[in-house]
Design a protein around this motif. Structure first.
Motif, PDB file in Angstrom:
ATOM      1  N   TRP A 156       0.844  -1.188   0.000  1.00 20.86           N
ATOM      2  CA  TRP A 156       0.000   0.000   0.000  1.00 20.86           C
ATOM      3  C   TRP A 156       0.883   1.243   0.000  1.00 20.86           C
ATOM      4  CZ3 TRP A 156       1.230   2.982   4.126  1.00 20.86           C
ATOM      5  CH2 TRP A 156       1.578   2.377   5.327  1.00 20.86           C
ATOM      6  N   MET A 157       0.249   2.370  -0.330  1.00 18.94           N
ATOM      7  CA  MET A 157       0.919   3.669  -0.214  1.00 18.94           C
ATOM      8  C   MET A 157      -0.135   4.689   0.172  1.00 18.94           C
ATOM      9  SD  MET A 157       1.617   4.888  -4.124  1.00 18.94           S
ATOM     10  CE  MET A 157       0.398   4.634  -5.413  1.00 18.94           C
ATOM     11  N   VAL A 158       0.313   5.823   0.673  1.00 15.63           N
ATOM     12  CA  VAL A 158      -0.593   6.909   1.016  1.00 15.63           C
ATOM     13  C   VAL A 158      -0.321   8.050   0.048  1.00 15.63           C
ATOM     14  CG1 VAL A 158      -1.261   8.597   2.772  1.00 15.63           C
ATOM     15  CG2 VAL A 158      -0.720   6.246   3.454  1.00 15.63           C
ATOM     16  N   LEU A 159      -1.403   8.547  -0.562  1.00 15.09           N
ATOM     17  CA  LEU A 159      -1.302   9.708  -1.437  1.00 15.09           C
ATOM     18  C   LEU A 159      -1.867  10.916  -0.711  1.00 15.09           C
ATOM     19  CD1 LEU A 159      -2.446   8.439  -4.955  1.00 15.09           C
ATOM     20  CD2 LEU A 159      -0.125   8.710  -4.068  1.00 15.09           C
ATOM     21  N   GLU A 160      -1.202  12.066  -0.880  1.00 18.99           N
ATOM     22  CA  GLU A 160      -1.628  13.310  -0.249  1.00 18.99           C
ATOM     23  C   GLU A 160      -1.764  14.377  -1.311  1.00 18.99           C
ATOM     24  OE1 GLU A 160      -1.052  17.335   1.124  1.00 18.99           O
ATOM     25  OE2 GLU A 160       0.472  16.228   0.041  1.00 18.99           O
ATOM     26  N   ASP A 161      -2.764  15.230  -1.143  1.00 13.14           N
ATOM     27  CA  ASP A 161      -2.927  16.396  -2.003  1.00 13.14           C
ATOM     28  C   ASP A 161      -3.635  17.466  -1.192  1.00 13.14           C
ATOM     29  OD1 ASP A 161      -2.975  17.702  -4.757  1.00 13.14           O
ATOM     30  OD2 ASP A 161      -5.087  17.778  -4.170  1.00 13.14           O
ATOM     31  N   ASN A 162      -3.013  18.625  -1.089  1.00 14.95           N
ATOM     32  CA  ASN A 162      -3.619  19.779  -0.421  1.00 14.95           C
ATOM     33  C   ASN A 162      -4.126  19.434   0.983  1.00 14.95           C
ATOM     34  OD1 ASN A 162      -4.180  22.503  -0.456  1.00 14.95           O
ATOM     35  ND2 ASN A 162      -6.227  22.241  -1.312  1.00 14.95           N
ATOM     36  N   GLY A 163      -3.345  18.640   1.724  1.00 12.70           N
ATOM     37  CA  GLY A 163      -3.689  18.308   3.103  1.00 12.70           C
ATOM     38  C   GLY A 163      -4.608  17.119   3.295  1.00 12.70           C
ATOM     39  N   GLN A 164      -5.167  16.570   2.235  1.00 10.24           N
ATOM     40  CA  GLN A 164      -6.037  15.402   2.330  1.00 10.24           C
ATOM     41  C   GLN A 164      -5.261  14.153   1.901  1.00 10.24           C
ATOM     42  OE1 GLN A 164      -9.015  15.131   3.555  1.00 10.24           O
ATOM     43  NE2 GLN A 164      -9.583  17.267   3.725  1.00 10.24           N
ATOM     44  N   THR A 165      -5.555  13.033   2.540  1.00 17.59           N
ATOM     45  CA  THR A 165      -4.863  11.789   2.207  1.00 17.59           C
ATOM     46  C   THR A 165      -5.838  10.671   1.896  1.00 17.59           C
ATOM     47  OG1 THR A 165      -4.750  11.080   4.519  1.00 17.59           O
ATOM     48  CG2 THR A 165      -2.877  12.353   3.670  1.00 17.59           C
ATOM     49  N   ALA A 166      -5.325   9.691   1.158  1.00 17.69           N
ATOM     50  CA  ALA A 166      -6.050   8.448   0.897  1.00 17.69           C
ATOM     51  C   ALA A 166      -5.025   7.321   0.854  1.00 17.69           C
ATOM     52  CB  ALA A 166      -6.819   8.511  -0.414  1.00 17.69           C
ATOM     53  N   ARG A 167      -5.342   6.230   1.516  1.00 18.02           N
ATOM     54  CA  ARG A 167      -4.465   5.055   1.477  1.00 18.02           C
ATOM     55  C   ARG A 167      -4.828   4.255   0.230  1.00 18.02           C
ATOM     56  NH1 ARG A 167      -1.516   3.029   5.462  1.00 18.02           N
ATOM     57  NH2 ARG A 167      -2.757   4.228   6.939  1.00 18.02           N
ATOM     58  N   VAL A 168      -3.840   3.925  -0.566  1.00 14.02           N
ATOM     59  CA  VAL A 168      -4.046   3.151  -1.785  1.00 14.02           C
ATOM     60  C   VAL A 168      -3.637   1.711  -1.505  1.00 14.02           C
ATOM     61  CG1 VAL A 168      -3.408   2.883  -4.213  1.00 14.02           C
ATOM     62  CG2 VAL A 168      -3.585   5.186  -3.217  1.00 14.02           C
ATOM     63  N   MET A 169      -4.621   0.826  -1.570  1.00 15.10           N
ATOM     64  CA  MET A 169      -4.378  -0.601  -1.389  1.00 15.10           C
ATOM     65  C   MET A 169      -4.318  -1.216  -2.782  1.00 15.10           C
ATOM     66  SD  MET A 169      -4.566  -0.525   1.948  1.00 15.10           S
ATOM     67  CE  MET A 169      -4.678  -2.199   2.534  1.00 15.10           C
ATOM     68  N   PHE A 170      -3.399  -2.128  -2.992  1.00 13.78           N
ATOM     69  CA  PHE A 170      -3.234  -2.723  -4.313  1.00 13.78           C
ATOM     70  C   PHE A 170      -4.113  -3.967  -4.415  1.00 13.78           C
ATOM     71  CE2 PHE A 170       1.077  -0.773  -3.496  1.00 13.78           C
ATOM     72  CZ  PHE A 170       0.695   0.451  -4.008  1.00 13.78           C
ATOM     73  N   LYS A 171      -5.097  -3.901  -5.298  1.00 13.16           N
ATOM     74  CA  LYS A 171      -6.115  -4.942  -5.424  1.00 13.16           C
ATOM     75  C   LYS A 171      -5.497  -6.330  -5.562  1.00 13.16           C
ATOM     76  CE  LYS A 171     -10.267  -6.158  -7.928  1.00 13.16           C
ATOM     77  NZ  LYS A 171     -11.179  -5.818  -8.993  1.00 13.16           N
ATOM     78  N   ASP A 172      -5.931  -7.224  -4.682  1.00 13.11           N
ATOM     79  CA  ASP A 172      -5.470  -8.624  -4.681  1.00 13.11           C
ATOM     80  C   ASP A 172      -3.959  -8.753  -4.575  1.00 13.11           C
ATOM     81  OD1 ASP A 172      -8.152  -9.439  -4.994  1.00 13.11           O
ATOM     82  OD2 ASP A 172      -7.983  -9.305  -7.177  1.00 13.11           O
ATOM     83  N   HIS A 173      -3.287  -7.713  -4.040  1.00 16.43           N
ATOM     84  CA  HIS A 173      -1.814  -7.709  -3.955  1.00 16.43           C
ATOM     85  C   HIS A 173      -1.195  -8.024  -5.312  1.00 16.43           C
ATOM     86  CE1 HIS A 173      -1.144  -7.451   0.481  1.00 16.43           C
ATOM     87  NE2 HIS A 173      -2.424  -7.737   0.461  1.00 16.43           N
ATOM     88  N   ALA A 174      -1.869  -7.579  -6.382  1.00 16.07           N
ATOM     89  CA  ALA A 174      -1.445  -7.903  -7.749  1.00 16.07           C
ATOM     90  C   ALA A 174      -0.145  -7.204  -8.143  1.00 16.07           C
ATOM     91  CB  ALA A 174      -2.551  -7.544  -8.738  1.00 16.07           C
ATOM     92  N   PHE A 175       0.190  -6.123  -7.460  1.00 18.50           N
ATOM     93  CA  PHE A 175       1.454  -5.441  -7.741  1.00 18.50           C
ATOM     94  C   PHE A 175       1.949  -4.779  -6.464  1.00 18.50           C
ATOM     95  CE2 PHE A 175      -1.984  -2.544  -8.655  1.00 18.50           C
ATOM     96  CZ  PHE A 175      -1.580  -1.313  -8.158  1.00 18.50           C
ATOM     97  N   LEU A 176       3.207  -4.462  -6.425  1.00 24.24           N
ATOM     98  CA  LEU A 176       3.856  -3.836  -5.278  1.00 24.24           C
ATOM     99  C   LEU A 176       4.664  -2.646  -5.768  1.00 24.24           C
ATOM    100  CD1 LEU A 176       5.236  -7.123  -3.682  1.00 24.24           C
ATOM    101  CD2 LEU A 176       3.083  -5.985  -3.131  1.00 24.24           C
ATOM    102  N   ILE A 177       5.022  -1.756  -4.844  1.00 24.55           N
ATOM    103  CA  ILE A 177       5.901  -0.649  -5.211  1.00 24.55           C
ATOM    104  C   ILE A 177       7.093  -0.648  -4.257  1.00 24.55           C
ATOM    105  CG2 ILE A 177       4.006   0.717  -6.148  1.00 24.55           C
ATOM    106  CD1 ILE A 177       4.299   2.541  -3.679  1.00 24.55           C
TER     107      ILE A 177
END
Length: 112
Positions: free
Chosen positions: A35-56
Motif C-alpha cells: 500500500w501507499m498513502v497519497l496526499e494532495d492539499n492536506g487530504q490523504t487516501a491510502r491506496v491498497m493494491f487490489k489482490d496484492h497484484a502489484f507492489l511498489i
C-alpha cells in the motif's frame, strides 16, 4: 484525473466507481510494499493494491496516479496501530479514505 483532495471533499460524487486519482506519495508499506498513502492539499487516501497484484518499492516518493475505487473505512484501534507500524511511523486516522487500485503510475524522484 482527480486530485485526492477533490475526491475526499466530494466523496459521495466519487466513491464506488473506478476513476483515476492523483497525489504525492507520503508513505509506503515497509513490510510488504502492498500500500501507499497519497496526499494532495492536506487530504490523504491510502491506496491498497487490489489482490496484492502489484507492489511498489519501499522508498517510492514523488507524485503518483492510480486507477481504482474510492471508499471510506473505519479502522479498529489494532488496525490503526498495524498501519502505523507497517508504514514509516506516521500518524494514522481511525477513519480513512481508501482507494483499491488496479494500477498505478509513479513519477519517481531521482536519488541525490
Amino acid at each position: 484525473m482527480i486530485p485526492v483532495s477533490e475526491a475526499v471533499a466530494a466523496f459521495d460524487q466519487h466513491a464506488g466507481k473506478p476513476q483515476r486519482y492523483s497525489g504525492r506519495i507520503t508513505d509506503v508499506c515497509q513490510a510488504q510494499e502492498c500500500w501507499m498513502v497519497l496526499e494532495d492539499n492536506g487530504q490523504t487516501a491510502r491506496v491498497m493494491f487490489k489482490d496484492h497484484a502489484f507492489l511498489i518499492p519501499k522508498d517510492s516518493s514523488g507524485r503518483a496516479e492510480v486507477v481504482g475505487v474510492l471508499s471510506r473505512k473505519e479502522l479498529a484501534p489494532e488496525q490503526v496501530e498495524h498501519m502505523r507500524e507497517d508504514g514509516k511511523g506516521l500518524a494514522v486516522s481511525s477513519v480513512e479514505y481508501r482507494i483499491v487500485a488496479e494500477g498505478a503510475e509513479l513519477e519517481t524522484v531521482p536519488a541525490g
